[in-house]
Design an enzyme around this catalytic site. Structure first.
Site, short mmCIF file in Angstrom:
data_model
loop_
_atom_site.label_atom_id
_atom_site.label_comp_id
_atom_site.label_asym_id
_atom_site.label_seq_id
_atom_site.Cartn_x
_atom_site.Cartn_y
_atom_site.Cartn_z
N HIS A 14 -6.06 0.57 -0.55
CA HIS A 14 -4.45 0.74 -1.72
C HIS A 14 -4.63 0.35 -3.00
O HIS A 14 -5.81 -0.49 -2.91
CB HIS A 14 -3.84 -1.21 -1.08
N CYS B 277 1.94 -3.69 -7.56
CA CYS B 277 1.42 -2.39 -7.18
C CYS B 277 2.48 -1.53 -6.56
O CYS B 277 2.73 0.05 -6.28
CB CYS B 277 1.84 -3.49 -5.58
N GLU C 61 9.95 -3.14 5.86
CA GLU C 61 9.74 -2.05 5.33
C GLU C 61 10.05 -0.98 6.17
O GLU C 61 11.23 -0.66 5.66
CB GLU C 61 9.12 -1.50 4.99
N HIS D 200 5.43 1.97 1.54
CA HIS D 200 4.61 1.32 1.12
C HIS D 200 3.24 1.46 1.82
O HIS D 200 2.01 1.18 1.86
CB HIS D 200 5.31 -0.10 0.95
N PHE E 154 3.86 -7.45 -5.07
CA PHE E 154 2.98 -9.03 -5.54
C PHE E 154 4.30 -8.77 -6.30
O PHE E 154 4.26 -8.49 -7.82
CB PHE E 154 1.68 -8.75 -6.31
N LYS F 2 -2.02 5.15 2.65
CA LYS F 2 -3.19 3.70 2.70
C LYS F 2 -3.89 4.03 4.20
O LYS F 2 -4.78 3.08 4.10
CB LYS F 2 -1.84 2.30 3.10
#
Lengths: 430, 379
Positions: free
Chosen positions: A355, A178, A329, A318, A414, A350
């Site tokens: 994503h 990511c 976040e 994000h 991740f 997103k």
């Protein structure tokens, strides 16, 4: 210290192929999410994704033939990367490409991508009762054209983009999941700023909208199961959010030393000002308590740009829409920006495009270029009921007109990788 | 590109690897004695796939490096190899017991094509039904291990190393071959040389013996059919597949001095050239003493071996200094540059010579070149 301009951009996204279509999608706050069409997802807990539509592969691959073309036609993400790169190079240099202005030895490539495509249907005829008939598989592998069979290496698109750009300074293929797209652009920024190259073609391309990709994320219980909501399923920062929606696509930018760009009369779309990169070193899929990794990455990026919290006009989050990411976040942004966070618009692209994993940071940077160019903040669509733990200004539902000079883009992944970019409006000529 | 004015000198203060001969010292001893670990190999993942030459890594233990017993369950074989090699490099650098300094390390890793946990995938295919989607896909996946997706993610070798050892610095994962192994080393080298960080852990891991990457290399005609063919005599072609990992700790000389660390070597130059017409691009090797060790990897045939021999001679190396890694330990793909760098650092540390040169070809094009010197030469 050399300054780094963005002089070209190309986008393939679920809300439009090509920069004008992508911009229209952002302007209209459209969703690219819908039922999965590229394979039969019946039976999976998640049956929705943000897929790219309307891409004419034959036209896109004009001039590419033989085994390379066959492989690109079987690897959607590489195809997306090539299409975006063509648009980016054309917007930066016109039909002639970089050759009239830059030597190949001064052109680098820094692109991100994701997991290899594994064509299960190629393997299945050779599997009986859980065992693989290796001899039959070998015969099939030997008969297949080039790389267009079974497992297609993810750098297929990168190799094609390097050919298009004539890049010979360096060639880097980033697979940091990511965070990859932002990291690839950050590495390109370092290279131009530090004089290792004069031009870097940077960005990302990815698609995990395939049986193993969607199925794998279903196993992890990371995806939204709000199939019935379709276009409204991707709901970052909403109280009812239940996971992210997979998307696919690509964005490629041309990074060029500012002086060289101006000397050749290039249109400067923006300036990369800073980059931060850190690790959580905590758990595979949980943000670290206190958000130390994300906070440090944002602070690094601001410091590299020589900016303070009050200098940022907009944050492209994000913003995945998972239960854990969005409040974490939010807290990270509050820790860095302090009281200024209350007046800081933050939105998640997103919500519209899903994503894009390895391409997420790159396409979101393209959304930041849109914000700078049009003085219009992309919205967080589908935000109906704000989560009490997510208490920032998320630009809900519709884009917002604003004076935008400097923006920040977050990518957290991740495995605990954090990457943050700071982008500025085209600098005024002295 | 490197060694420019204003940049800091970069030293290697730790090296760790795990490959067909075991750890770094065991590997160096074996290959200096000319012992080969390359054997005829048939993948256990399929019945009847053609026999090839390969150098499988012997079993390894993580319990003396990692306290977290759950973490290895997330690891593919490539990620587990990365954990052991990275841990050994950190221990060698005296950082395994130094959590505050470890935390600041940058981390750059290269990894190879993934193996796709084929035992899980084929198990999923045992579910009856038509096609590979729909309800059959869902029922098949329900038979898979819940951690299977983590084992397939390409960034997990880096993520798990970071989590296991508490590394929090700048980072990236590169893929899929030797050139990207060089890009990872180069990124770490630049980060230290430019002063963005005091030290970095850089390396690579690859499981080249998994059926999927093995089939990809076999299709491209890159695998030697037998251990003898890997020497490229009598028309033999290809290299022996390997699973291996190698890591080095890079540090500014100033930082190493400040914490009393003994450098194994100075890393003078790192190149990851995407396109090379000449077999050996120019390095600064000619300006110093001749290399006493030249490690080469990635040659596919006798002509490329000959180019390597000529290149080593041009760098001033005596013929006996040339070490062809692949017929002895296999070709480790993305892990090859770091594995060779770890070996070269061990060699220089043992006072074998003043300089060492590493040259790894990427079969997809390009090459990695590393130049190292004994620490005392530059101190």
């Amino acid at each position: 210290m050399r300054r780094v301009a963005v002089t070209g951009v190309g986008v393939v996204s679920p809300i439009g192929v090509g920069v004008p279509a992508f911009h229209a999608g952002l302007r209209e706050a459209r969703s690219g999410v819908g039922p999965i069409r590229s394979f039969d997802a019946t039976g999976l807990a998640t049956r929705i994704a943000a897929e790219v539509t309307g891409l004419d592969a034959e036209t896109a691959l004009q001039g590419v033939g033989g085994a390379r073309k066959a492989a690109l036609l079987r690897d959607r993400k590489s195809l997306f990367g090539v299409v975006a790169a063509r648009e980016a190079l054309a917007s930066a240099f016109g039909d002639a490409g970089p050759a009239p202005w830059h030597r190949p030895e001064r052109i680098g490539l820094s692109v991100a991508t994701g997991l290899e495509i594994f064509h299960l249907q190629d393997l299945e005829p050779h599997v009986t009762a859980g065992r693989i008939d290796g001899a039959a598989l070998a015969a099939a592998v030997a008969a297949a054209p080039g790389e267009a069979y079974l497992q297609i290496p993810s750098d297929l698109g990168a190799r094609e983009i390097a050919r298009l750009a004539g890049a010979r300074a360096f060639y880097a293929v980033n697979v940091s999941a990511c965070a990859a797209g932002s990291q690839a652009i950050g590495a390109g920024w370092h290279a131009v700023r530090d004089g290792l190259a004069d031009v870097v073609v940077a960005g990302g391309y990815d698609s995990m909208v395939n049986p193993l990709g969607v199925g794998g994320f279903c196993l992890l219980e990371a995806l939204s199961r709000a199939n019935e909501l379709g276009p409204a399923a991707s709901r970052p920062f909403d109280a009812a959010r239940d996971g992210f929606v997979l998307g696919e696509g690509a964005a490629i930018v041309v990074l060029e030393e500012l002086g060289a760009a101006r000397a050749r009369g290039a249109t400067v779309l923006g300036e990369v000002l800073g980059y931060g990169s850190t690790l959580d070193a905590f758990r595979v899929s949980d943000p670290v308590p206190g958000e130390a990794g994300a906070v440090a990455a944002i602070q690094q990026a601001l410091a590299a740009a020589g900016l303070g919290p009050r200098d940022i006009d907009y944050v492209n989050a994000h913003g995945t829409g998972t239960r854990k990411n969005d409040p974490a976040e939010t807290r990270a942004i509050r820790r860095v920006f302090g009281p200024a966070a209350d007046a800081l618009p933050v939105s998640s692209t997103k919500s519209q495009i899903g994503h894009l994993i390895g391409a997420a940071g790159a396409v979101e940077l393209a959304a930041c270029l849109f914000a700078l160019g049009e003085q219009l903040l992309p919205a967080t669509i589908n935000l109906a009921t704000r989560d009490p733990e997510c208490d920032l200004d998320y630009v809900p539902r519709v884009p917002r007109r604003a004076a935008v000079r400097r923006v920040l883009s977050n990518s957290f992944g991740f495995g605990g990788q954090n990457a943050v970019l700071v982008l500025g409006a085209p600098p005024e000529e002295a | 590109m490197s060694g420019r004015a204003g940049r800091r000198q970069v030293v290697v203060t730790g090296a760790g690897l795990h490959g067909a001969h075991g750890d770094g010292p065991a590997t160096l001893e074996a290959i200096r004695a000319g012992r080969s670990a390359v054997v005829p190999f048939r993948t256990p993942e399929a019945d009847g796939f053609p026999e090839v030459a390969a150098a499988p890594a012997p079993a390894w233990r993580l319990d003396d490096l990692i306290a977290d017993r759950k973490l290895p369950k997330y690891a593919s074989r490539a990620a587990s190899l990365a954990l052991v090699a990275a841990g050994r490099a950190l221990r060698d650098a005296g950082l395994l017991a130094d959590a505050p300094r470890r935390e600041e390390l940058a981390l750059y890793v290269a990894t190879g094509l993934i193996g796709f946990e084929l035992d899980q995938v084929t198990q999923a295919m045992t579910v009856s039904g038509a096609g590979l989607g729909g309800d059959r896909l869902a029922r098949g996946l329900s038979l898979c291990h819940p951690l299977m997706p983590f084992r397939m993610l390409l960034n997990m070798p880096l993520g798990l190393v970071s989590i296991a050892y508490g590394l929090r610095g700048e980072n990236a994962v590169y893929y899929p071959g030797p050139l990207q192994g060089g890009v990872a080393l180069r990124a770490a080298f630049d980060a230290v040389a430019a002063g963005r960080c005091a030290r970095a852990l850089a390396g690579g891991s690859a499981h080249g013996l998994a059926l999927m990457p093995l089939a990809t290399a076999w299709r491209a005609g890159r695998l030697a059919a037998s251990p003898e063919a890997a020497w490229h005599r009598d028309g033999g072609r290809g290299f022996a597949a390997a699973d291996a990992a190698g890591f080095v700790v890079l540090e500014s000389a100033e930082s190493a001095r400040a914490r009393g660390a003994r450098p194994l070597a100075v890393l003078d130059e790192v190149r990851a050239d995407p396109a090379v017409e000449d077999a050996w691009p120019g390095t600064s090797a000619g300006s110093g003493p001749p290399p006493g060790l030249v490690v080469v990897s990635g040659a596919l045939d006798a002509a490329e071996d000959e180019h390597d021999r000529e290149g080593a001679a041009r760098a001033g190396a005596p013929e006996k200094a040339l070490l062809r890694l692949d017929p002895l330990a296999g070709h480790a793909g993305a892990a090859a540059p770091a594995t060779a760098a770890a070996l070269a650092a061990h060699f220089l540390s043992a006072a074998g010579s003043a300089r060492a040169l590493v040259r790894v070809r990427d079969p997809d094009g390009g090459a990695v070149t590393l130049l190292l010197s004994r620490a005392e030469v530059r101190a």
